[in-house]
Write a protein that holds these residues in place. Structure first.
Motif, PDB file in Angstrom:
ATOM      1  N   LEU A  32      -2.554  14.423   4.850  1.00 32.77           N
ATOM      2  CA  LEU A  32      -1.685  13.260   4.654  1.00 32.77           C
ATOM      3  C   LEU A  32      -0.440  13.391   5.497  1.00 32.77           C
ATOM      4  O   LEU A  32       0.129  14.469   5.605  1.00 32.77           O
ATOM      5  N   SER A  33       0.003  12.279   6.049  1.00 36.06           N
ATOM      6  CA  SER A  33       1.339  12.247   6.626  1.00 36.06           C
ATOM      7  C   SER A  33       2.173  11.143   5.992  1.00 36.06           C
ATOM      8  O   SER A  33       3.400  11.112   6.141  1.00 36.06           O
ATOM      9  N   SER A  34       1.509  10.239   5.285  1.00 34.71           N
ATOM     10  CA  SER A  34       2.224   9.186   4.546  1.00 34.71           C
ATOM     11  C   SER A  34       1.261   8.534   3.566  1.00 34.71           C
ATOM     12  O   SER A  34       0.029   8.633   3.730  1.00 34.71           O
ATOM     13  N   GLY A  35       1.821   7.881   2.552  1.00 40.20           N
ATOM     14  CA  GLY A  35       1.028   7.031   1.679  1.00 40.20           C
ATOM     15  C   GLY A  35       0.058   7.741   0.763  1.00 40.20           C
ATOM     16  O   GLY A  35       0.407   8.698   0.075  1.00 40.20           O
ATOM     17  N   LYS A  36      -1.163   7.271   0.759  1.00 43.43           N
ATOM     18  CA  LYS A  36      -2.134   7.657  -0.252  1.00 43.43           C
ATOM     19  C   LYS A  36      -3.520   7.677   0.373  1.00 43.43           C
ATOM     20  O   LYS A  36      -3.832   6.870   1.241  1.00 43.43           O
ATOM     21  N   LYS A  37      -4.331   8.627  -0.093  1.00 39.73           N
ATOM     22  CA  LYS A  37      -5.731   8.661   0.331  1.00 39.73           C
ATOM     23  C   LYS A  37      -6.607   8.890  -0.890  1.00 39.73           C
ATOM     24  O   LYS A  37      -6.206   9.562  -1.830  1.00 39.73           O
ATOM     25  N   LYS A  38      -7.816   8.345  -0.834  1.00 40.56           N
ATOM     26  CA  LYS A  38      -8.753   8.467  -1.956  1.00 40.56           C
ATOM     27  C   LYS A  38     -10.106   8.879  -1.429  1.00 40.56           C
ATOM     28  O   LYS A  38     -10.576   8.374  -0.407  1.00 40.56           O
ATOM     29  N   HIS A  39     -10.728   9.825  -2.160  1.00 43.00           N
ATOM     30  CA  HIS A  39     -12.090  10.220  -1.812  1.00 43.00           C
ATOM     31  C   HIS A  39     -12.821  10.517  -3.103  1.00 43.00           C
ATOM     32  O   HIS A  39     -12.572  11.543  -3.742  1.00 43.00           O
ATOM     33  N   ILE A  64       1.657  11.090  -1.051  1.00 40.12           N
ATOM     34  CA  ILE A  64       2.788  11.829  -0.502  1.00 40.12           C
ATOM     35  C   ILE A  64       3.996  10.913  -0.415  1.00 40.12           C
ATOM     36  O   ILE A  64       3.865   9.724  -0.065  1.00 40.12           O
ATOM     37  N   ASN A  65       5.162  11.456  -0.766  1.00 44.34           N
ATOM     38  CA  ASN A  65       6.430  10.747  -0.632  1.00 44.34           C
ATOM     39  C   ASN A  65       7.280  11.563   0.327  1.00 44.34           C
ATOM     40  O   ASN A  65       7.815  12.611  -0.044  1.00 44.34           O
ATOM     41  N   ALA A 112       2.507  17.024   8.588  1.00 47.97           N
ATOM     42  CA  ALA A 112       1.332  16.690   7.781  1.00 47.97           C
ATOM     43  C   ALA A 112       1.248  17.634   6.591  1.00 47.97           C
ATOM     44  O   ALA A 112       1.767  18.757   6.635  1.00 47.97           O
ATOM     45  N   LEU A 113       0.581  17.164   5.544  1.00 53.37           N
ATOM     46  CA  LEU A 113       0.361  17.981   4.355  1.00 53.37           C
ATOM     47  C   LEU A 113      -1.127  17.987   4.055  1.00 53.37           C
ATOM     48  O   LEU A 113      -1.792  16.950   4.142  1.00 53.37           O
ATOM     49  N   HIS A 114      -1.638  19.158   3.739  1.00 57.35           N
ATOM     50  CA  HIS A 114      -3.063  19.308   3.448  1.00 57.35           C
ATOM     51  C   HIS A 114      -3.258  19.717   1.995  1.00 57.35           C
ATOM     52  O   HIS A 114      -2.513  20.546   1.471  1.00 57.35           O
ATOM     53  N   TRP A 115      -4.269  19.150   1.379  1.00 60.99           N
ATOM     54  CA  TRP A 115      -4.743  19.631   0.086  1.00 60.99           C
ATOM     55  C   TRP A 115      -6.077  20.316   0.323  1.00 60.99           C
ATOM     56  O   TRP A 115      -6.990  19.746   0.949  1.00 60.99           O
ATOM     57  N   LEU A 116      -6.182  21.538  -0.213  1.00 62.97           N
ATOM     58  CA  LEU A 116      -7.345  22.377   0.022  1.00 62.97           C
ATOM     59  C   LEU A 116      -7.920  22.809  -1.315  1.00 62.97           C
ATOM     60  O   LEU A 116      -7.201  22.911  -2.314  1.00 62.97           O
ATOM     61  N   GLN A 117      -9.216  23.098  -1.310  1.00 62.18           N
ATOM     62  CA  GLN A 117      -9.899  23.552  -2.519  1.00 62.18           C
ATOM     63  C   GLN A 117     -10.568  24.896  -2.229  1.00 62.18           C
ATOM     64  O   GLN A 117     -11.228  25.047  -1.190  1.00 62.18           O
TER      65      GLN A 117
END
Lengths: 108, 114
Positions: free
Chosen positions: A49-56, A63-64, A31-36
């Motif tokens: 994320l582990s695949s694809g795309k997420k929106k908030h 992620i590829n 998994a990959l995390h984006w943090l602020q």
């Protein structure tokens, strides 16, 4: 060489601009995390994320897995988006490695 | 849901003194991480626990740093003796044991060694 590379290291933008921050990693992950992280503040998790795309809201993360690359996009950027954005990757061992972060400043 | 609690928020000590930080993770979170974040850098993993066992402490300077999580819940990180280069923010994070579970961070302890 850091296991997790982010670019750019520093980014300035005018309010309203579309922003992209990139993250590359060298080995397979679970998994990959984006943090602020705001100045003087704690870290907030934006996406996992582990695949694809997420929106908030105005934030989009992609992620590829094949290319071992992820991007964080901010649409219609705002001064309150000014922060350090950190990419972190998690391995099957649960080990979590952080990138060096991207410092974003959005000016009105 | 209560977040990850850390204390103290700030600590100033002289070099060669000792210091301890405390972390209370979210209830039920088996995985706990301690990170060191030096100003301008990304966080660096010091130690990772799963319940009360150590999963990874390869980057923990064991000559001066120690950490424990005796009952698999709270954790303490100690530095003895402190050096100037230990000045940093010490972050605690926790998650459920599944690798695809979200991370939760405490606000960190800012340590200044003079």
């Amino acid at each position: 060489k850091n296991e997790v590379e982010q670019s750019p290291q520093n980014l300035t933008a005018q309010e309203g601009e579309f922003i992209t921050i990139n993250c590359s990693y060298s080995v397979g992950i679970s998994a990959l995390h984006w943090l602020q992280q705001h100045p003087g503040g704690g870290i907030v998790s934006l996406f996992m994320l582990s695949s694809g795309k997420k929106k908030h809201g105005r934030l989009i993360a992609t992620i590829n897995i094949q290319e071992k690359h992820s991007s964080l996009h901010i649409t219609a950027s705002h001064p309150r988006d000014s922060a350090v954005y950190i990419c972190a990757v998690r391995y099957n061992t649960d080990k979590l490695i952080f990138g060096t972060g991207t410092r974003l400043q959005v000016f009105p | 849901e209560a977040g990850v609690a850390q204390s103290p928020r700030y600590k100033i000590i002289e070099k060669r003194q000792s210091v301890a930080f405390w972390c209370n993770p979210i209830s039920g979170h088996a995985t706990l991480y301690w990170y060191q974040q030096i100003l301008g850098q990304g966080p660096k993993l010091l130690i990772q626990f799963q319940n009360n066992g150590v999963v990874d402490d390869s980057q923990l300077p064991k000559d001066r740093f120690s950490a424990e999580r005796l009952k698999g819940v709270d954790s303490t990180l100690k530095i003895q003796p402190a050096k100037l280069e230990d000045s940093a923010v010490y972050l605690c994070a926790s998650s459920l044991i599944r690798v695809k579970s979200p991370l939760h961070f405490g606000n960190g302890t800012r340590l200044t060694v003079t």
